[in-house]
Enzyme design. Structure first.
Site, mmCIF file in Angstrom:
data_model
loop_
_atom_site.group_PDB
_atom_site.id
_atom_site.type_symbol
_atom_site.label_atom_id
_atom_site.label_comp_id
_atom_site.label_asym_id
_atom_site.label_seq_id
_atom_site.Cartn_x
_atom_site.Cartn_y
_atom_site.Cartn_z
ATOM 1 C CE LYS A 236 106.003 27.974 -42.900
ATOM 2 N NZ LYS A 236 106.309 28.199 -44.338
ATOM 3 C CE LYS B 56 116.037 17.819 -41.054
ATOM 4 N NZ LYS B 56 115.158 17.768 -42.257
ATOM 5 C CE LYS C 213 117.438 28.193 -45.083
ATOM 6 N NZ LYS C 213 116.655 28.842 -46.150
#
Length: 326
Positions: A111, A192, A195
């Site tokens: 991140k 996958k 979001k």
């Protein structure tokens, strides 16, 4: 009764992969476990937020969870920041975990490498996550592979605190939840469904209207050989459609494949099944959205139940540590 804790950040809407892969299973487990489901809004603050947006997102996520089957009368749904013990316990755990341990967390590396501003909270948030779990004496924490490292660190922190100050925290177990549907991105079926905004055409949101669901599924990537069979490695796109259709009903993907000789009918039936699956979820969400005060009341009830447990754990930690009482 086994106590289970599963939290979710209020970032973006739930999508079909969340629902079929996890939330629907949570809704089943709430009847056989003592289930706690915090909406972890403080974790979302580790990256910059526009004023007011996080509160709106938290309310919306809470409503989506309830619409997807979590019953506030059965399980404990609450907002993380409504239980101040999370922040207080997190500081005690920040002072228990080492800089080196936090530095080795792979999610921080991933991140932080994608952001211009890296907050200290992004670095220390595993301590807050540990508090989220340890405050509730959780027996089990359902996780995917990407979160196993966090549960291992939580156990290490708890063991160190217990060793220094006496038995305080229960050591949770990371468990792989019962297999949910394997839902992949409709445009990139080897990835996958997520979001991420990187693939809006590949993601079916729980609140997508029937036209949007139909459009996305009919444009789903398949392949050029025209054969319908369940083979994840060789035919990921077709297998994904079969998995979705199977999850919406009660048959196995490989069995469903025998019903189809062309992709068109498979896509049409999958779209129809998803639309019907989401219809009651969307209807319940509209009811909750129309009465935000009721959602807030339900969340306040959940926070009260959560705080009763969390405060007892924090008091035990404070006493064992030897902090002066007020």
């Amino acid at each position: 009764m086994t106590r289970v804790l599963s939290g979710i950040q209020p970032s973006g809407d739930l999508h079909l992969g969340n629902y079929l892969g996890a939330i629907r299973n949570w809704a089943k487990l709430q009847h056989t476990t003592d289930a706690f489901h915090p909406v972890v809004d403080l974790h979302a603050v580790t990256v910059p937020q526009k004023p007011g947006e996080i509160g709106e997102a938290t309310l919306r996520m809470s409503q989506m969870l309830m619409a997807a089957g979590l019953d506030p009368q059965v399980c404990t749904i609450f907002v993380q920041s409504h239980v101040h013990e999370h922040s207080e316990c997190a500081w005690l755990l920040e002072c228990t975990v080492s800089f080196g341990e936090l530095s080795r967390m792979t999610q921080f590396k991933d991140k932080s490498g994608r952001q211009e501003f890296v907050s200290a909270g992004l670095f220390t948030y595993p301590a807050l996550q540990a508090a989220d779990i340890l405050l509730y004496d959780a027996d089990e924490v359902p996780v995917g592979d990407d979160q196993r490292q966090h549960i291992e660190l939580t156990r290490d922190i708890a063991e160190r605190f217990n060793s220094r100050y006496g038995q305080t925290f229960k050591l949770p177990e990371a468990v792989v939840p019962a297999a949910g549907a394997r839902v992949m991105d409709l445009q990139h079926p080897t990835n996958k469904m997520s979001k991420s905004l990187d693939s809006p055409r590949g993601t079916i949101d729980l609140l997508d209207d029937p036209a949007a669901v139909t459009r996305k599924i009919k444009s789903a990537v398949t392949d050029s050989d025209g054969e319908v069979r369940y083979d994840v490695a060789a035919k990921p796109g077709v297998s994904n459609l079969l998995s979705i259709l199977a999850a919406a009903g009660d048959r196995a993907p490989a069995e469903l494949a025998d019903d189809y000789s062309m992709y068109g009918p498979l896509k049409a039936d999958t779209a129809e099944a998803v639309i019907e699956l989401l219809r009651p979820v969307q209807a319940r969400f509209r009811e909750l959205q129309a009465d935000p005060a009721e959602t807030s009341r339900l969340l306040a009830v959940g926070a009260s139940k959560a705080q009763a447990v969390a405060s007892a754990t924090l008091q035990r930690a404070r006493a064992n540590l030897g902090l002066l009482t007020a």
